[in-house]
Design a protein around this motif. Structure first.
Motif, short mmCIF file in Angstrom:
data_model
loop_
_atom_site.label_atom_id
_atom_site.label_comp_id
_atom_site.label_asym_id
_atom_site.label_seq_id
_atom_site.Cartn_x
_atom_site.Cartn_y
_atom_site.Cartn_z
N PHE A 169 38.57 46.74 29.16
CA PHE A 169 37.11 47.02 28.72
C PHE A 169 36.87 48.05 28.30
N THR A 170 36.56 48.63 26.82
CA THR A 170 36.16 49.99 26.53
C THR A 170 36.00 51.30 27.91
N LEU A 171 35.23 50.77 28.70
CA LEU A 171 35.06 51.24 30.24
C LEU A 171 35.51 50.85 31.40
N GLY A 172 36.65 50.16 31.63
CA GLY A 172 37.34 49.57 32.67
C GLY A 172 37.96 48.56 32.13
N GLU A 173 37.84 47.69 33.75
CA GLU A 173 38.65 46.39 33.11
C GLU A 173 38.36 45.76 35.05
N GLY A 174 38.61 44.63 34.18
CA GLY A 174 38.71 43.41 35.34
C GLY A 174 40.34 43.12 35.34
N ARG A 175 40.21 42.24 36.85
CA ARG A 175 41.70 41.33 37.24
C ARG A 175 41.34 40.32 38.32
#
Length: 327
Positions: free
Chosen positions: A245-251
């Motif tokens: 994401f623009t401000l992070g990530e998901g796993r």
């Protein structure tokens, strides 16, 4: 709109998360095969005896394994020996790296210290604590393995150049080049063994993985292996999918299937390409590998897998009905 990027094995999405991905292990058509994959004893048969020991090798031969997969590191005095983990404490009654001890010292280490199996009452037992088995040299192993049995050497530890030279010397002195194929997860070994024209080498794991990714994400069969090549990868593997994401990530953790009709077909574009499915340890996976036309499977227990092979009636049906069978 977020951009999807999968760290490592991006084809995890083809394990049911996206439509239009590769076909499942066995096609739904009612087809059959009369050719069963060869059985390679993983580290000599780590499920039957202490891994990479002469004990495991002898048992694998007795259990009719077709080939032997062994793990190689260098001792302190530059001798190729059979051991996998980075530290001796992982499997033995000693501590420290293999490279900190001479070959004669490693022979006195109990490589069976951590090996356990259920006893008659179902409790964990450690049968080799009372009868130690040492870490053998590659030379000793080659002399125990029948000359007609193929051997796969999995190169561990870096840098690669010193170990490559030491292994090449043993293979030359034992006249073993013709029956040995070399494997490593480190591409540095493919480069270092390329200096030996007589060497048979599995393609790099990176090359195999990338091709699997592209096929399973429907990007086409790009750079199929050259004729006479060998490739190995897990039949199934748990992978991590990363969404950026623009401000992070998901796993997310996904159980992926790597060898499918589409991926195998890509690897078969040129003649005489040898495909090995890693971590095949039950009857369903063995039958699936047979239906895919896999050449060989890497298995922890030759005793168990050869019994499974003997129990299969030929021709083996590979349709939807066959998939539903349970042993």
């Amino acid at each position: 709109m977020p951009r999807l990027i999968c760290a490592g094995l991006v084809f995890a999405f083809c394990s049911g998360l996206l439509s239009g991905c590769a076909a499942p292990l066995s096609a739904s058509a009612d087809v059959s095969t009369s050719v069963l994959p060869q059985i390679i004893a993983h580290r000599g048969g780590t499920g039957d005896a202490p891994e990479n020991t002469l004990e495991a090798i002898r048992l694998a031969v007795a259990h009719h394994a077709d080939a032997m997969w062994l793990t190689v590191q260098l001792s302190k005095d530059g001798v190729p020996v059979l051991y996998r983990p980075a530290d001796l404490s992982a499997l033995t009654d000693a501590k420290g790296p293999v490279s900190a001890r001479a070959a004669v010292e490693l022979a006195r280490v109990n490589a069976g210290w951590s090996f356990h199996q259920a006893d008659a009452q179902g409790a964990d037992a450690y049968p080799y604590r009372g009868r130690p088995v040492g870490i053998p040299t590659l030379r000793e192993a080659l002399r125990v393995i029948p000359a007609s049995m193929p051997v796969i050497l999995d190169m561990k530890a870096l840098p690669a150049e010193l170990q490559t030279r030491a292994v090449a010397q043993v293979l030359s002195e034992e006249n073993a080049w013709s029956r040995v194929t070399l494997y490593s997860t480190e591409a540095e070994y493919q480069r270092s063994f390329a200096a030996y024209p007589q060497a048979k080498i599995f393609e790099s794991r990176d090359a195999t993985r990338t091709r699997l990714v592209r096929v399973l994400l429907q990007q086409g069969c790009v750079d199929a292996p050259a004729e006479h090549a060998s490739a190995a990868f897990e039949l199934h593997r748990t992978v991590t999918v990363v969404e950026k994401f623009t401000l992070g990530e998901g796993r997310s953790e996904v159980n992926a299937t790597l060898w499918t009709p589409s991926t195998v077909a890509c690897f078969r574009q040129r003649p005489d390409v040898h495909v090995v499915a890693i971590a095949v340890n039950n009857a369903d996976d063995y039958r699936a590998a047979a239906c895919l036309g896999i050449d060989a499977v890497l298995s922890d227990s030759p005793a168990k897998m050869t019994a499974i092979r003997v129990g299969i009636s030929l021709p083996l049906r590979c349709g939807a009905e066959a998939e539903s069978r349970v042993d």
